[in-house]
Design a protein around this motif. Structure first.
Motif, PDB file in Angstrom:
ATOM      1  N   PHE A 125      56.381   3.767  11.138  1.00 58.12           N
ATOM      2  CA  PHE A 125      57.536   3.656  12.021  1.00 58.12           C
ATOM      3  C   PHE A 125      58.282   2.349  11.781  1.00 58.12           C
ATOM      4  O   PHE A 125      59.510   2.334  11.684  1.00 58.12           O
ATOM      5  CB  PHE A 125      57.103   3.755  13.489  1.00 58.12           C
ATOM      6  N   SER A 126      57.549   1.252  11.661  1.00 58.75           N
ATOM      7  CA  SER A 126      58.198  -0.059  11.511  1.00 58.75           C
ATOM      8  C   SER A 126      58.976  -0.169  10.199  1.00 58.75           C
ATOM      9  O   SER A 126      59.946  -0.902  10.119  1.00 58.75           O
ATOM     10  CB  SER A 126      57.185  -1.199  11.630  1.00 58.75           C
ATOM     11  N   ALA A 127      58.558   0.587   9.179  1.00 58.91           N
ATOM     12  CA  ALA A 127      59.250   0.542   7.882  1.00 58.91           C
ATOM     13  C   ALA A 127      60.659   1.119   7.970  1.00 58.91           C
ATOM     14  O   ALA A 127      61.535   0.727   7.199  1.00 58.91           O
ATOM     15  CB  ALA A 127      58.440   1.292   6.830  1.00 58.91           C
ATOM     16  N   THR A 128      60.881   2.030   8.905  1.00 59.94           N
ATOM     17  CA  THR A 128      62.189   2.680   9.018  1.00 59.94           C
ATOM     18  C   THR A 128      62.747   2.637  10.438  1.00 59.94           C
ATOM     19  O   THR A 128      63.647   3.398  10.766  1.00 59.94           O
ATOM     20  CB  THR A 128      62.080   4.154   8.571  1.00 59.94           C
ATOM     21  N   ALA A 129      62.213   1.775  11.280  1.00 56.21           N
ATOM     22  CA  ALA A 129      62.637   1.728  12.686  1.00 56.21           C
ATOM     23  C   ALA A 129      64.127   1.420  12.800  1.00 56.21           C
ATOM     24  O   ALA A 129      64.640   0.562  12.082  1.00 56.21           O
ATOM     25  CB  ALA A 129      61.834   0.679  13.448  1.00 56.21           C
ATOM     26  N   PRO A 130      64.815   2.126  13.681  1.00 61.37           N
ATOM     27  CA  PRO A 130      66.229   1.819  13.920  1.00 61.37           C
ATOM     28  C   PRO A 130      66.401   0.367  14.371  1.00 61.37           C
ATOM     29  O   PRO A 130      65.483  -0.221  14.958  1.00 61.37           O
ATOM     30  CB  PRO A 130      66.613   2.786  15.040  1.00 61.37           C
ATOM     31  N   GLU A 131      67.563  -0.187  14.107  1.00 59.70           N
ATOM     32  CA  GLU A 131      67.804  -1.591  14.456  1.00 59.70           C
ATOM     33  C   GLU A 131      67.629  -1.855  15.942  1.00 59.70           C
ATOM     34  O   GLU A 131      67.092  -2.876  16.324  1.00 59.70           O
ATOM     35  CB  GLU A 131      69.218  -2.003  14.043  1.00 59.70           C
ATOM     36  N   ARG A 132      68.107  -0.961  16.769  1.00 64.48           N
ATOM     37  CA  ARG A 132      67.972  -1.141  18.218  1.00 64.48           C
ATOM     38  C   ARG A 132      66.856  -0.231  18.713  1.00 64.48           C
ATOM     39  O   ARG A 132      67.064   0.940  18.956  1.00 64.48           O
ATOM     40  CB  ARG A 132      69.288  -0.846  18.920  1.00 64.48           C
ATOM     41  N   THR A 133      65.670  -0.789  18.822  1.00 64.67           N
ATOM     42  CA  THR A 133      64.493  -0.029  19.227  1.00 64.67           C
ATOM     43  C   THR A 133      63.919  -0.629  20.503  1.00 64.67           C
ATOM     44  O   THR A 133      63.806  -1.843  20.623  1.00 64.67           O
ATOM     45  CB  THR A 133      63.415  -0.064  18.116  1.00 64.67           C
ATOM     46  N   ALA A 134      63.566   0.233  21.426  1.00 63.94           N
ATOM     47  CA  ALA A 134      62.833  -0.178  22.626  1.00 63.94           C
ATOM     48  C   ALA A 134      61.506   0.565  22.601  1.00 63.94           C
ATOM     49  O   ALA A 134      61.474   1.783  22.449  1.00 63.94           O
ATOM     50  CB  ALA A 134      63.621   0.164  23.885  1.00 63.94           C
ATOM     51  N   VAL A 135      60.414  -0.169  22.717  1.00 60.54           N
ATOM     52  CA  VAL A 135      59.083   0.438  22.720  1.00 60.54           C
ATOM     53  C   VAL A 135      58.537   0.381  24.142  1.00 60.54           C
ATOM     54  O   VAL A 135      58.588  -0.661  24.794  1.00 60.54           O
ATOM     55  CB  VAL A 135      58.129  -0.297  21.754  1.00 60.54           C
TER      56      VAL A 135
END
Length: 161
Positions: free
Chosen positions: A103-113
């Protein structure tokens, strides 16, 4: 909540915490958020107060450094995050979970976890409202990490390089 989202103008992740009851875990989540450059912490209605003395002490004062807000409508607030351009990821052990490293390799720029409460984790309605579900793979017979440790691992994985 829309006004509070203006805090997050940079492309770094945000943390949402659902129903975390243990004050030391709340403080540790804030400490990790500060250490790994999280823009803001979003606290749900049933989460312990970050301004309690124990949370402040465990956070080493970072509750005063990291912007945060309490989201009154939950899990309805997830739709508001999405409308504001966030990809919302649930950290949960689920059959459809993506491994955090992937997930972190392609995570969108604006991510909320979104992190769930001790023991029960996230509510099913929260997971269903999120855009994706992410997990930290375990070995050695361990089924999961403490929520504070999981937030540290996740914030590290998603930090700006």
């Amino acid at each position: 909540m829309q006004e509070n989202l203006k805090l997050s103008h940079r492309a770094r992740p945000e943390s949402g915490v659902e129903g975390i009851a243990t004050l030391s875990n709340v403080g540790a989540i804030f400490r990790s958020a500060a250490a790994f450059g999280v823009d803001a912490v979003l606290v749900t209605p049933r989460c312990a107060d970050p301004l309690y003395r124990r949370s402040i002490r465990v956070s080493m004062g970072t509750v005063f450094q990291v912007p945060w807000t309490r989201i009154e409508s939950w899990p309805g607030g997830i739709a508001e995050l999405q409308a504001a351009g966030f990809h919302v990821a649930a950290l949960a052990l689920d059959d459809e979970s993506v491994i955090l490293r992937q997930f972190s390799a392609t995570a969108p720029e604006r991510t909320a976890v979104v992190f769930g409460t001790e023991g029960d984790g996230l509510k099913r309605s929260t997971i269903a409202a999120c855009d994706s579900t992410v997990m930290i793979p375990m070995s050695g017979g361990v089924d999961s990490l403490n929520v504070a440790a999981a937030s540290a691992v996740t914030c590290f994985a998603l930090q700006d390089e």
